[in-house]
Scaffold this motif. Sequence first.
Motif, mmCIF file in Angstrom:
data_model
loop_
_atom_site.group_PDB
_atom_site.id
_atom_site.type_symbol
_atom_site.label_atom_id
_atom_site.label_comp_id
_atom_site.label_asym_id
_atom_site.label_seq_id
_atom_site.Cartn_x
_atom_site.Cartn_y
_atom_site.Cartn_z
ATOM 1 N N GLN A 223 0.838 -1.204 0.000
ATOM 2 C CA GLN A 223 0.000 0.000 0.000
ATOM 3 C C GLN A 223 0.870 1.250 0.000
ATOM 4 O O GLN A 223 0.569 2.228 -0.681
ATOM 5 N N LYS B 122 2.292 2.127 -3.457
ATOM 6 C CA LYS B 122 1.276 2.747 -4.307
ATOM 7 C C LYS B 122 1.005 4.174 -3.839
ATOM 8 O O LYS B 122 0.968 5.106 -4.639
ATOM 9 N N SER C 233 2.260 1.951 -9.838
ATOM 10 C CA SER C 233 0.970 2.528 -10.237
ATOM 11 C C SER C 233 -0.223 1.751 -9.712
ATOM 12 O O SER C 233 -1.315 2.297 -9.606
ATOM 13 N N ASN C 234 -0.037 0.464 -9.367
ATOM 14 C CA ASN C 234 -1.146 -0.283 -8.772
ATOM 15 C C ASN C 234 -0.594 -1.369 -7.856
ATOM 16 O O ASN C 234 0.560 -1.756 -7.952
#
Length: 72
Positions: free
Chosen positions: A18, A21, A27-28
Amino acid sequence: MEKIREIQISTEYITLGQFLKFADIISNGGMAKAYLAMSKVLVNGEEESRRGRKLRPGDEILAEGKAYRIVA
């Protein structure tokens, strides 16, 4: 040395995936495992490759040559 960038969280912890990101390093969330396999990330001075590693306020992360600190 570059200033430490503070990452504010409103929960008890966030996972390393997490964080990556949130800090715009990936990006994900699906990219976290591959990124950690290919790139060196330090959490509190120790190399970390688990995307589920819990980061709490006070933890310091070094990634992409930049320093980050988790704050509440």
